[in-house]
Scaffold this motif. Structure first.
Motif, short mmCIF file in Angstrom:
data_model
loop_
_atom_site.label_atom_id
_atom_site.label_comp_id
_atom_site.label_asym_id
_atom_site.label_seq_id
_atom_site.Cartn_x
_atom_site.Cartn_y
_atom_site.Cartn_z
N TRP A 35 4.92 5.17 0.12
CA TRP A 35 5.62 4.29 -0.81
C TRP A 35 6.77 5.01 -1.50
CZ3 TRP A 35 4.30 -0.85 -1.85
CH2 TRP A 35 3.16 -1.30 -1.19
N ALA A 60 7.82 0.48 1.62
CA ALA A 60 6.65 1.22 2.05
C ALA A 60 6.65 1.32 3.57
CB ALA A 60 5.37 0.54 1.56
N ALA A 61 6.00 2.34 4.08
CA ALA A 61 6.00 2.60 5.51
C ALA A 61 4.59 2.74 6.06
CB ALA A 61 6.79 3.88 5.82
N GLU A 62 4.43 2.26 7.28
CA GLU A 62 3.16 2.39 7.98
C GLU A 62 3.49 2.60 9.46
OE1 GLU A 62 0.25 2.94 7.22
OE2 GLU A 62 -0.87 2.52 9.04
N TRP A 119 -1.68 -2.94 5.17
CA TRP A 119 -1.84 -1.71 4.38
C TRP A 119 -0.72 -0.76 4.76
CZ3 TRP A 119 -2.84 3.44 5.77
CH2 TRP A 119 -3.19 4.27 4.72
N TYR A 120 -0.08 -0.15 3.75
CA TYR A 120 1.01 0.77 3.97
C TYR A 120 0.67 2.12 3.34
CZ TYR A 120 3.80 -3.09 5.66
OH TYR A 120 4.27 -4.15 6.40
N GLU A 121 0.96 3.16 4.07
CA GLU A 121 0.52 4.49 3.64
C GLU A 121 1.50 5.17 2.70
OE1 GLU A 121 -0.47 7.01 6.89
OE2 GLU A 121 -1.15 8.66 5.60
N CYS A 142 4.42 -5.63 11.89
CA CYS A 142 4.22 -5.53 10.45
C CYS A 142 3.56 -6.77 9.90
CB CYS A 142 5.57 -5.32 9.75
SG CYS A 142 6.61 -6.80 9.67
N CYS A 188 8.85 -7.74 5.70
CA CYS A 188 8.58 -6.53 6.46
C CYS A 188 9.25 -6.62 7.82
CB CYS A 188 7.08 -6.26 6.60
SG CYS A 188 6.21 -7.47 7.62
N TYR A 243 7.71 3.47 12.73
CA TYR A 243 7.14 2.96 11.49
C TYR A 243 7.62 1.55 11.17
CZ TYR A 243 5.17 7.47 10.30
OH TYR A 243 4.42 8.61 10.30
N ILE A 285 8.22 -1.12 8.18
CA ILE A 285 8.61 -0.99 6.78
C ILE A 285 8.41 -2.33 6.07
CG2 ILE A 285 10.49 -0.52 5.17
CD1 ILE A 285 9.63 1.95 6.70
#
Length: 123
Positions: free
Chosen positions: A113, A97-99, A109-111, A104, A50, A32, A34
């Motif tokens: 939070w 937030a993580a994706e 867009w991060y899924e 990064c 990020c 992920y 961040i």
């Protein structure tokens, strides 16, 4: 259950420092990216910094370059944001937030939070 919890915020005088932490659970940081974001009263949320899933990529907003440093410790499932030379305009609620991504972008867009931590730098 994926969860992100920020900590480390507080009240600090101009020129001071803080270290924010983003502790994640329910998933491995290995996969992920961040991001750190902030939102001041009456303003839109903005990307601050990020870091990619293996730390190979980092990005900073122009307003914090040279003052903030992002890092991660995947073994501890924690990402840090070191805030130095703080200014009153850094006052905001800071979110992580993580994706699931290798690289990064602070504009991405991060899924997932966290709930945020308040940073206050009085003028």
């Amino acid at each position: 259950q994926l969860q992100l919890v920020e900590s480390g915020g507080g009240l600090v005088q101009p020129g001071g420092s803080l270290r924010l932490s983003c502790a994640v659970s329910g998933f491995s940081l290995d996969y992920y990216a961040i991001g750190w974001f902030r939102q001041a009263p009456g303003k839109e949320r903005e990307g601050v910094s990020c870091i990619g899933s293996r730390g190979a990529s980092t990005e900073y907003a122009d307003s914090v370059k040279g003052r903030f440093t992002i890092s991660r410790d995947n073994a501890k499932n924690t990402v840090y944001l070191q805030l130095n030379s703080l200014k009153p305009e850094d006052t905001a609620v800071y979110y992580c937030a993580a994706e699931r991504a290798a690289y990064c972008s602070i504009y991405g867009w991060y899924e997932y939070w966290g709930q945020g931590t308040q940073v206050t730098v009085p003028s």
